[in-house]
Design an enzyme around this catalytic site. Sequence first.
Site, PDB file in Angstrom:
ATOM      1  N   SER A   5      40.172  51.850  81.013  1.00  0.00           N
ATOM      2  CA  SER A   5      41.423  52.613  80.993  1.00  0.00           C
ATOM      3  C   SER A   5      41.223  53.959  80.314  1.00  0.00           C
ATOM      4  O   SER A   5      41.696  54.992  80.783  1.00  0.00           O
ATOM      5  CB  SER A   5      42.513  51.807  80.261  1.00  0.00           C
ATOM      6  OG  SER A   5      43.667  52.602  80.105  1.00  0.00           O
TER       7      SER A   5
ATOM      8  N   TRP B 154      39.313  56.133  82.608  1.00  0.00           N
ATOM      9  CA  TRP B 154      40.144  56.545  83.749  1.00  0.00           C
ATOM     10  C   TRP B 154      40.965  57.778  83.400  1.00  0.00           C
ATOM     11  O   TRP B 154      41.197  58.654  84.226  1.00  0.00           O
ATOM     12  CB  TRP B 154      41.059  55.383  84.155  1.00  0.00           C
ATOM     13  CG  TRP B 154      42.005  55.691  85.287  1.00  0.00           C
ATOM     14  CD1 TRP B 154      41.764  55.541  86.626  1.00  0.00           C
ATOM     15  CD2 TRP B 154      43.346  56.203  85.190  1.00  0.00           C
ATOM     16  NE1 TRP B 154      42.868  55.916  87.356  1.00  0.00           N
ATOM     17  CE2 TRP B 154      43.857  56.320  86.506  1.00  0.00           C
ATOM     18  CE3 TRP B 154      44.172  56.557  84.120  1.00  0.00           C
ATOM     19  CZ2 TRP B 154      45.144  56.784  86.772  1.00  0.00           C
ATOM     20  CZ3 TRP B 154      45.454  57.030  84.380  1.00  0.00           C
ATOM     21  CH2 TRP B 154      45.919  57.137  85.702  1.00  0.00           C
ATOM     22  N   HIS B 155      41.418  57.826  82.144  1.00  0.00           N
ATOM     23  CA  HIS B 155      42.289  58.926  81.734  1.00  0.00           C
ATOM     24  C   HIS B 155      41.572  60.266  81.687  1.00  0.00           C
ATOM     25  O   HIS B 155      42.205  61.304  81.855  1.00  0.00           O
ATOM     26  CB  HIS B 155      42.918  58.636  80.369  1.00  0.00           C
ATOM     27  CG  HIS B 155      44.111  57.753  80.446  1.00  0.00           C
ATOM     28  ND1 HIS B 155      44.034  56.384  80.410  1.00  0.00           N
ATOM     29  CD2 HIS B 155      45.432  58.047  80.604  1.00  0.00           C
ATOM     30  CE1 HIS B 155      45.250  55.876  80.515  1.00  0.00           C
ATOM     31  NE2 HIS B 155      46.114  56.855  80.633  1.00  0.00           N
ATOM     32  N   GLY B 156      40.270  60.246  81.427  1.00  0.00           N
ATOM     33  CA  GLY B 156      39.584  61.536  81.404  1.00  0.00           C
ATOM     34  C   GLY B 156      38.096  61.376  81.157  1.00  0.00           C
ATOM     35  O   GLY B 156      37.644  60.383  80.588  1.00  0.00           O
TER      36      GLY B 156
END
Lengths: 368, 482
Positions: B319, B322-324
Site C-alpha cells: 500500500s 502504491w501511493h508513491g
Amino acid sequence: MKSVSKKFVIITLSVFLVLIIAVGTLTAVIDPYFHFHAPLSVFRYPLNNERYQNYGIARNFDYNAVIAGTSMSENFKPSEFDSLFNVKSVKLPFSGGSHLEVNEELEFAFAHNDDITCVIRNVDLFRAFDNKESRDYPLDSYPTYLYDDNLLNDVGYIFNKEVFFKATSSVIFRTLRGGQTDTLDSYMNWNSFYPFGPAGIQQNYHRDAVVPTGKTVITDAEYEDIRGNITENIIKLADEHPETTFYIYVSPYSIYFFDYIKGLGELDRYQNAERFILSLLVGHKNIRVFAFYTEKEIICNPYNYRDVAHHSQDINSQILKWLKEGHDELTADNYEEYCDTVWDFFHNYDYDSLFASDGVTILDPANK
Amino acid sequence: MLFNSYIFVLIFLPLCVGGYFFLNKIKPIFASVFLLGMSLWFYGYFNPKYLLIICISIILNYFAYILINKANTVTRKKAVLVTAITVNLLLFCWFKYMDFFISNINAVFKQNLPLLHIALPLGISFFTFQQLSFIIDAYRGEVGDYDYITYACYVAFFPQLVAGPIVSHSEFIPQFQNPDNKKPNVDNLARGINLFALGLAKKVLIADRFGAAIDSCFVLAPSMNAPSALFTIIGYTLQLYFDFSGYCDMALGIGRMFNIELPANFNSPYKARDIADFWKRWHLTLTRFFTRYVYIPLGGNRKGAVRTYVNIFIVFFLSGLWHGANWTFVFWGVCHGILLILNRIFKKQIDKIPSIISGFFTFITVNILWVFFRSPDFGTAFTVFKRLFTGGFGALPDYITEAFNLPEINFILRGSFANIFPLAMTGVFVLLALFIVFFTRNNCETVATKKMTVLRAVITGILLAWCVLSFESVSSFLYFNF
C-alpha cells in the site's frame, strides 16, 4: 419527494447562476484591468497592478509611444515624455521583469496598435547574465488569460472573487467617494514610498555579507545566453518594426552597485557583459543606445537612490531630457571608448571612501 | 481535466449529464458511447498522449477477459490471468517505479545510470487496480457478460477515473445497465449536486487554502519556528483529508447525477478510536482491494497469528509503495502495518482505553506518519519534527497566514484588524477544520440524511458560486530587492 428535489435543483442552480452572473457582469462591465475596453468615463479607476493592467492598457488605451522596462522605469512620467517628444504615451513597466517578459508585452502592444512611433526601454545590468527564457516568476503565476485574445479563458478574469473584491470593488468605491482615475504619471510610481540617501541604501545593502562568487570570467555559454537574450528579446522587435524608434538605455545604478559587484569579484564580468551587450545594440538603424555612467554627479550621490540600483524620479525626468537631446548616446564609433572610460573609473574608484571606518556604514556626503 | 475548473463545472458536466440522458432517450448505446467519449476527453484534456495508454490498457484487459471466458481449462484460464496481471503490473511499474528502481540501483551499486524521466499517466494507479480486480473476478467466474462499450465505460467513467474510488464491476455495471437508471432522476440530481458542491467546497475553500501554505512549509522547513512546524504537521493532515475526501465526494456526487451509486472512500477517518478503526474509515476502496486480492489470497487471518501479521505487513508495504515511488511512502505504509499488528496483539488492552484518549493518540500518530507521506525525503520529515522542538516560539510567517487572508473576508472587515486578520483567519481555519473532522457528520452522511430544504438549496447554490469564483486568484509578484 420528486417535487422537493426538483425545487432543490432549480433553486440551487438559480442561486448559483445569479451570483456568478452578477459578479461576472460587474467585473466585465467595469473592467478594472481594461481587458475589454478603456476606462469608462462614469467610473474612477485605480492604476496599481502592472501585471494585471499593463496588457489592458496596451490593448485599449490610445497612444503612439511606450515607456517599458523594469522597476527602473516605473517612475517615468508619460506627461513629460509626451511634451518633450510630442507623442501620446503609456507606461508599461514590470517590476522584476526580465527582457523576455518586457518583450512579450511590447510584442502584444505592437500587435494591437499600428501607430507606435517611439519606445523607451531600460536595460538592467543586474540582468546581464539572463538567458532568453529567463523569468523571475513561475509561468503559472501570470494571468495569461489577460495576455491573449481568447475570450473563453476570460472566465478566469470575470468569475474571480479576488478580482471582484480587490479590483472591481475598488473602482466602485473610488467612484462613489468622488475620487479620480489615477494618472499614468502616478501609475506604479514608488518615489514617495521609499527613503532615499545613505539610510535608504543601507537598509538593503549589507557590505559585510558580500562574498566573492568565484566567477571572474564570462564563459562561452554565457556569452551565447547574453546574445540570445538581447537578440531575441530586444533587437528582434526593433528589426520587425523599422518605422519605430527604440531608445534603449542602460539604467544608471549607483556607485554602491559597483562596490557590490567588486565585492563579488565580478567587476570584469560585468564590464565585459556591458561591452558585449552594447556591441550588439549599437549600429541598428532604429535603435538609439544610451548609457549614463559618465554622469558621476548622479551615480555618486546616494540621495539619488533608494538602494544600490533604484534611482529617483528626478533621474527619470533627466533621462528623458537626455534621450531627447541625444546626450550620452552611444554609437558603433564611440561605445568602446565609453566602456573604457567608465570601467576604468569603476576599477580605480576608492570605494572605501564611501563608508565609515567600519567598512559597512554608508557615509553621508553632506557630513563629510 | 479537473473538477475544480471553469470548463468542468460550466461546460463539461452540464453537457455530459444533459447529453447522456438525452441520448438515452434515443438509444442507450449512443449514450454509452457519448459517455465514453466524454470520459476520454476528460482524461486526455491536459495531455492527449495519456489517452493512448488508457485505451491500450482497456483493450488489453477486455481481450484478456474474453480469453478467460473462452478458455475451457483451468490451466488456460490461469495462464491468461497470470499474463494479464503481469502485463498490467509491468505497465504500471514501468511508468511509476522505473526511475525509483534506477535511483536505488545507483545508490546501492554506486552507479550513475541516467533516469528516464517517464511522465506518469494520470490515474494509472487507479485504473490499473480497477482492471486487475475485474480480471481476477473474471477468472473466479464472478463477472457477467459485458460488452466492450460497457466495460470501457466502467473503467473510464470520468468521476472515478483519476483519483478513485476503486470501483468494483459488480457495483458499477448492473447500475449502468439498469434501464431505470437511463432516465434522469431528479432526487439523484438534487443529492448529487448537493454532494458535489460540498466536496468542491472541501477542496477549494479548505484544502487549497492549507495547500497554499503547506507547500512553502516543506520547502522552508529548515528555518521554520515551532508554531510553523506544528501548523505544518496538523495542516497537512487537514489538507490531505479535505482534498482527497473532497475529490471523492465530488466523484460520488457526479456519479449520483448519472444514477450510479459509487462506493464511499471515507468515513470520518479522524474520528477513529484506534488504527484498525482508522483503516476502516480511510481510503476504503483501496483497503478493500488489498483485502480481497492480496490479504485473503495470502491466507488472511486463517493461517495462525504470525502468518496474519506477515500478511498485514505485506499488504501495508504494498500500500505504501502504491501511493508513491519513494521510500518515505513505503516507510509510512510499513509503520501503519506495524501499528495494526500491535493493535491486533494488544486489542484487549486497547479496547479498554476510553475512546477519547485512544482516539487522540490515534490522531497524533496519524499526523506524525503523514509528515513522512508528504515529505520528499526522510531528511525533510525529521527537520519538521526537529523544528517543533528547536525552532523557538514566534509568529506564524506570512507564507502561512497569507494563504488564509481571504479577499472576501478582508473586504467585509475593510481594513479593520488588518494586522492580525491573516493570523486570526489562520486560527479560524485550523479550528474550523478540526471541528469538522472531529465533530460533524461527513458529507455522505449529510446528503443521505438531511432534508432537501429551500435553505439547503440556497446554501448549496452559494457554495457552488463561492467555489467557482475561487478557481482563479490574483497573484502577488513580490519584488526581491538586493
